[in-house]
Design an enzyme around this catalytic site. Structure first.
Site, mmCIF file in Angstrom:
data_model
loop_
_atom_site.group_PDB
_atom_site.id
_atom_site.type_symbol
_atom_site.label_atom_id
_atom_site.label_comp_id
_atom_site.label_asym_id
_atom_site.label_seq_id
_atom_site.Cartn_x
_atom_site.Cartn_y
_atom_site.Cartn_z
ATOM 1 N N GLU A 106 -4.943 0.109 -2.477
ATOM 2 C CA GLU A 106 -4.349 -0.763 -3.494
ATOM 3 C C GLU A 106 -3.948 -2.051 -2.814
ATOM 4 O O GLU A 106 -3.465 -2.045 -1.681
ATOM 5 C CB GLU A 106 -3.108 -0.116 -4.113
ATOM 6 C CG GLU A 106 -3.409 1.121 -4.903
ATOM 7 C CD GLU A 106 -2.151 1.864 -5.318
ATOM 8 O OE1 GLU A 106 -1.053 1.516 -4.854
ATOM 9 O OE2 GLU A 106 -2.283 2.809 -6.101
ATOM 10 N N TYR A 118 -10.998 -7.239 2.211
ATOM 11 C CA TYR A 118 -11.509 -5.987 1.677
ATOM 12 C C TYR A 118 -12.891 -6.167 1.047
ATOM 13 O O TYR A 118 -13.757 -5.313 1.205
ATOM 14 C CB TYR A 118 -10.518 -5.380 0.682
ATOM 15 C CG TYR A 118 -9.175 -5.054 1.300
ATOM 16 C CD1 TYR A 118 -9.076 -4.504 2.582
ATOM 17 C CD2 TYR A 118 -7.989 -5.311 0.630
ATOM 18 C CE1 TYR A 118 -7.859 -4.218 3.154
ATOM 19 C CE2 TYR A 118 -6.758 -5.018 1.197
ATOM 20 C CZ TYR A 118 -6.706 -4.475 2.463
ATOM 21 O OH TYR A 118 -5.490 -4.186 3.031
#
Length: 166
Positions: A106, A118
């Protein structure tokens, strides 16, 4: 060259100190130690050179054929030097060898630097938690990202090959 090794509860003090340097809401040593002692936890720590302090770490929980990054920190002075990518790539490699298929995490929607990292590491959006993170001014959505560990492993191999070509 970044050296990465697996660490356990014995590293809780160092990890808590680094977490405090990386986050406004840091986890205390006791919480870090408790997490590291739980079944299914995997923690990798990176150092810029042997004998130097830990410059980054990733803590993940494995369950069935999935894993989730619980927390991830890189010392502010060591950011943008490949530490984060190396940790994610190594984590993906280890998880893939353990037949773990997917890696989740998350990230706050407004954390553009982390989101870029990411995405570069192969993560893609799979869900959203509305108003999950509280800041001083407002609430921010959490984006749920997923990467296949095979993809992390492949990117690790490409990183290593690029290092050897330089």
């Amino acid at each position: 060259m970044i050296t990465i090794c697996q660490v356990g509860p014995e590293a809780a003090c160092d990890l808590a100190k680094l977490h405090a340097q990386a986050f406004d809401r840091a986890w205390p040593q006791e919480a870090m130690q408790a997490l590291l002692g739980q079944p299914g936890m995997l923690c990798l720590a990176g150092r810029m050179a042997a004998g130097r302090p830990i410059c980054g770490f990733v803590l993940a929980r494995v369950a069935a054929d999935e894993a989730e990054i619980i927390t991830f920190a890189v010392h502010p002075q060591d950011r943008r030097q490949g530490v984060a990518r190396a940790l994610i790539a190594e984590l993906g490699q280890i998880l893939h060898k353990q037949s773990i298929v997917s890696l989740f995490l998350e990230v706050a929607e407004d954390n553009t630097a982390a989101r870029g990292l990411y995405e570069a590491c192969g993560f893609s959006l799979t869900g959203r938690r509305k108003a999950y993170y509280a800041t001083r001014e407002r609430r921010v959505d959490a984006l749920i990202l997923r990467c296949e560990t095979r993809e992390c492993r492949d990117r690790r191999d490409r990183l290593e090959n690029a290092d050897h070509e330089q």
